[in-house]
Design a protein around this motif. Sequence first.
Motif, PDB file in Angstrom:
ATOM      1  N   THR A 126      49.189  46.108  13.710  1.00  0.00           N
ATOM      2  CA  THR A 126      48.456  45.174  14.564  1.00  0.00           C
ATOM      3  C   THR A 126      48.948  43.746  14.384  1.00  0.00           C
TER       4      THR A 126
ATOM      5  N   HIS B 286      44.978  41.462  24.057  1.00  0.00           N
ATOM      6  CA  HIS B 286      46.268  41.709  24.698  1.00  0.00           C
ATOM      7  C   HIS B 286      46.715  43.148  24.463  1.00  0.00           C
ATOM      8  N   ARG B 287      46.626  43.611  23.217  1.00  0.00           N
ATOM      9  CA  ARG B 287      47.057  44.978  22.884  1.00  0.00           C
ATOM     10  C   ARG B 287      46.212  46.025  23.601  1.00  0.00           C
ATOM     11  N   ALA B 288      44.970  45.683  23.897  1.00  0.00           N
ATOM     12  CA  ALA B 288      44.086  46.631  24.573  1.00  0.00           C
ATOM     13  C   ALA B 288      44.422  46.783  26.055  1.00  0.00           C
ATOM     14  N   GLY B 289      45.308  45.934  26.578  1.00  0.00           N
ATOM     15  CA  GLY B 289      45.766  46.092  27.943  1.00  0.00           C
ATOM     16  C   GLY B 289      45.089  45.208  28.973  1.00  0.00           C
ATOM     17  N   PHE B 290      44.300  44.213  28.538  1.00  0.00           N
ATOM     18  CA  PHE B 290      43.668  43.306  29.497  1.00  0.00           C
ATOM     19  C   PHE B 290      44.699  42.312  30.030  1.00  0.00           C
ATOM     20  N   GLN B 291      44.513  41.894  31.274  1.00  0.00           N
ATOM     21  CA  GLN B 291      45.462  40.991  31.917  1.00  0.00           C
ATOM     22  C   GLN B 291      45.264  39.539  31.526  1.00  0.00           C
TER      23      GLN B 291
ATOM     24  N   CYS C 103      42.278  36.691  29.162  1.00  0.00           N
ATOM     25  CA  CYS C 103      41.080  36.609  28.330  1.00  0.00           C
ATOM     26  C   CYS C 103      40.514  35.199  28.376  1.00  0.00           C
TER      27      CYS C 103
ATOM     28  N   ILE D 205      49.479  36.712  27.649  1.00  0.00           N
ATOM     29  CA  ILE D 205      48.603  36.813  28.814  1.00  0.00           C
ATOM     30  C   ILE D 205      47.901  35.469  29.032  1.00  0.00           C
TER      31      ILE D 205
ATOM     32  N   ARG E  19      45.019  38.584  20.231  1.00  0.00           N
ATOM     33  CA  ARG E  19      46.067  39.602  20.182  1.00  0.00           C
ATOM     34  C   ARG E  19      45.487  40.991  20.414  1.00  0.00           C
TER      35      ARG E  19
ATOM     36  N   HIS F 294      38.398  41.640  37.874  1.00  0.00           N
ATOM     37  CA  HIS F 294      39.231  41.622  36.672  1.00  0.00           C
ATOM     38  C   HIS F 294      38.385  41.201  35.470  1.00  0.00           C
TER      39      HIS F 294
END
Length: 512
Positions: free
Chosen positions: A353, A111-116, A118, A156, A108, A96
Amino acid sequence: MSSLMGLPSLLLPSQPPPPTLLCSSIQSRHSSPWLVSPWLSSRAPTPQQPLPFASPPLRGPSVRSRTTRAAVVVRASAGDSAAKELRRILETPGIHQGPACFDALSARLVHRAGFQFCFMSGFSVSAARLGLPDVGLISYGEMVDQGRQITEAVSIPVIGDGDNGYGNAMNVKRTVKGFIQAGFAGIIIEDQVSPKACGHTRGRKVVSREEAVMRIKAAIDARRESGSDIVIVARTDSRQAVSLEESLRRSRAFADIGADVLFIDALASREEMKALCDISPLLPKMANMLEGGGKTPILNPIELEQLGFKIVSYPLSLIGVSIRAMEDALAAIKSGRVPPPGSLPSFDEIKDTLGFNNYYEEEKRYINPVHPSYQSGTEYSPRTTTAYSTEPTAQVTPEQSQRTDNFNEPVVEVVTPYVYDNYSSDDSRNRQSRILSRTFRLKITGRDGLEKLDVRIPAGFLEGLTRVIPGLGGVDIMQKLEDASVDGGADSGKILLDLNDAMGERIQVLVE
């Protein structure tokens, strides 16, 4: 449970875990390889009791202090939820990826990029918040404050950089508890001396192995005392400070004491990375892909998974590209322009955004007009005399009454630009509409005779045109277009403006 005993029970676990629980879970890592992630089972959070409601309500300092403690509990609960999600991710097959953020906006974007999940990078936070190198200058308070803003901006899990705990084992306990209250799902604790620094820079020094282990033990104790489930990532920088063998010994000791994830920074080869993954194979390992020239080889996720890693950090990508993008933008502004469209999102994209559209949608719930005299439990009547109107109520027709009672549907009149001052003449409005339907062609030719720009811009963006080219400031393009349209419309290709700016470049504006 009495109201006096209810709130303290929220701050501490109702019953400490039995002493044998941790040992049995550690033993299971080695003796029961068929078990799925047994390291998770020994850290189930203690159920919390509901908040009591005292009657009658108390007043005074005691109430304020209880309210403050209750707020801390609520914040810690949010962190516990994120910690559970992070543990779920660590149990999921595969590797991951977790980019490293440095503020609420970068988090943010992750998060918007789709990572679970950070990371919060101490290196990047020091750069963004202080404009200073990561050499131990940033403080515990600054990191917690930055982390709280980050965790509040996303849903996330976020793994925070706890550095070396900012002191001895007691400082480590305070650091872990502060990160729990800030909403972090995990925390990295390392074994560097103070002042610490980036593990890939020169001059790394570490504390003794015994002190390093006590830091991790203090972190685990702080988690237990807080009734939290935060993930403890045990990091050692002894690979560069001492030797690979020492870093492996420390990692084994961290695993034995109960760390959740093992991390050796600045490993120098695939073989060294594999040696870390061979320690307690069921325990998750963290890789650090320091971009741009670190000591660790940059491997793709498939290669890292084959070696045995579970999570991977990319600490410099976001802060690095931000630095380069800002430098390029400043160079463009200094030359008299703004960044080209390819490197600059549109204003609408920026607003999206940042959540402007979501804000506007939610705002609609609170902007319905309500009569000033309306109060809860009182029947609303638009004909009731109020402090704002002392005149007798005039007789209204049924149609007027129906329209007035429907206060949820206000009448809104929309006026389009450049039209409101031309109501007196239909011909003027038609001519204005024709003008706004035209298109400009903007050409810029450099001093060397080479074409630098050739774009078409709708006339509706006239005001924005002068912002694109500072040299157009003071030129009334709208008036020039109107003058050209008086006799039936400007011819296509007609030049409205032809000048040289301060940089010696030729600027032409033509009508399409």
